[in-house]
Write a protein that holds these residues in place. Sequence first.
Motif, short mmCIF file in Angstrom:
data_model
loop_
_atom_site.label_atom_id
_atom_site.label_comp_id
_atom_site.label_asym_id
_atom_site.label_seq_id
_atom_site.Cartn_x
_atom_site.Cartn_y
_atom_site.Cartn_z
N GLY A 193 19.63 -8.40 33.09
CA GLY A 193 19.32 -9.77 33.13
C GLY A 193 18.81 -9.79 34.79
N ALA A 245 26.45 -3.28 21.70
CA ALA A 245 27.29 -3.46 22.99
C ALA A 245 28.22 -2.64 23.26
CB ALA A 245 27.72 -4.98 23.09
N THR A 289 23.85 -6.34 17.61
CA THR A 289 24.23 -6.48 19.22
C THR A 289 25.56 -6.14 19.47
OG1 THR A 289 22.32 -8.29 19.27
CG2 THR A 289 23.66 -7.95 20.95
N THR A 295 18.08 -8.00 23.18
CA THR A 295 19.42 -8.85 23.60
C THR A 295 20.27 -7.90 24.47
OG1 THR A 295 19.14 -10.06 21.54
CG2 THR A 295 21.52 -10.15 23.04
N GLN A 324 18.46 -7.20 27.89
CA GLN A 324 18.48 -8.43 28.61
C GLN A 324 19.89 -8.65 29.12
OE1 GLN A 324 17.25 -12.00 26.80
NE2 GLN A 324 16.51 -12.53 28.49
N LYS A 325 20.90 -8.14 28.35
CA LYS A 325 22.30 -8.60 29.16
C LYS A 325 22.47 -7.39 29.99
CE LYS A 325 27.00 -9.18 27.38
NZ LYS A 325 27.66 -9.65 26.20
N ARG A 326 22.10 -6.36 30.10
CA ARG A 326 22.45 -5.17 31.15
C ARG A 326 21.49 -5.44 32.36
NH1 ARG A 326 22.45 1.25 29.95
NH2 ARG A 326 24.57 0.60 29.40
#
Length: 295
Positions: free
Chosen positions: A178, A112, A108, A171, A174-176
Motif C-alpha cells: 500500500g 493472507a 483473501t 487485495t 495492495q495490503k502488502r
Amino acid sequence: MRSFFFSFFVPALFVWLWSTGFIGAKYGLPFAEPFTLLLIRMLLTLVLLVGLAWLMKTRWPGWRGAGHLAVTGILVHGCYLGGVYYAIQDGMASGIVSLIVGLQPLVTAAAAVVFLKEAVSGRQWLGLALGLIGVSLVLVEKFGGTGVESGISPWALAWTLVALAGISMGTVYQKRHGTGADLVAGTIIQYAAAATLFAIGAFALESREVEWSLQLQLSMAWLVLGVSIGAILLLMWLIRQGAASQVASLFYLVPPVTALEAYLLFDERLGGLAMVGGLVAITGVALVVTQKKSA
C-alpha cells in the motif's frame, strides 16, 4: 436520523451501486466483446477522473508507488472485470458470477495466511469452510442441470475463477505494498493499467466491433457514471467519514442483491439447491468479514 443515514443507508447505496456492475455488463455485452467494452469503459472513466483530479489539485505518487498501484490495477480491475465479463458472455448467470467472486474475502483471508503470515481465527476457518461448501452446492446443481439455461460452461467457470483470483491477489498485494496515495490519483493509475491490459486483449483476441445501440449507450453511461465514478466517489466520502469498515461489513450482501436484480430484469432463476448453497456461502463470507471488522 443522521446516524441511520451514515451507518446504513450510504454504505448500502455503495453496495447497491457495486452490484449493478454485473447487471450493466449483461446489458452491454450483446453489442461489444468483453475486452473492447471494458477498454471503452476505462477510457471514458479516465477522462472524467483526470478532470476531477485537476479540479481537486490531486497529489500524485512517485514512480515506485505508481508501479505498485499499476500492479494492483491489473489484478483488481483488469483480471477481475475481464474474468467477470467473459464469464457472463459465456452464459453464466450474473447472480452466480457475483456469488463466486463474492468469495473474495475468504480467498483473501486464506492468501493472507500464506503470504502475510496472518493468524486466522476459528470463526474465520468456519466461514472459509461454509463458503466453499455453499459454492460447491451451487455448482453441483448448475453442472448437473439440463439445458443451456441451467448448465455452466467450463470456460465461464474458468473466467470466473480468474476474476476471483485477480481481485483476491490484488487485495493482498495492495495490503502488502500500500502506497497511501491519494484515492483519485491511485484510481487513475489503476484504471490506466487495467485499460492497457484491456487494449492488449481487445487487439489480440477480439474483432473490436461495436454496435452503438441505445441499450449499449445507456449501459455504458451507467457503468462509467454510476459504478466507476459514483461508487468510487461514494467510497471516498465514506473513507473520509471513517466508515470504510461499514462498507466491508455489507459487501457480503452484493450476491443476493445481484441475484434479485438479475431475476427481476433477466428472469435468471436459481434452483432450490443453488439457493441453499448461496445462503451458506453468504453466511461464510459474513463470518469472515464481520470477524475482520471486530478485529
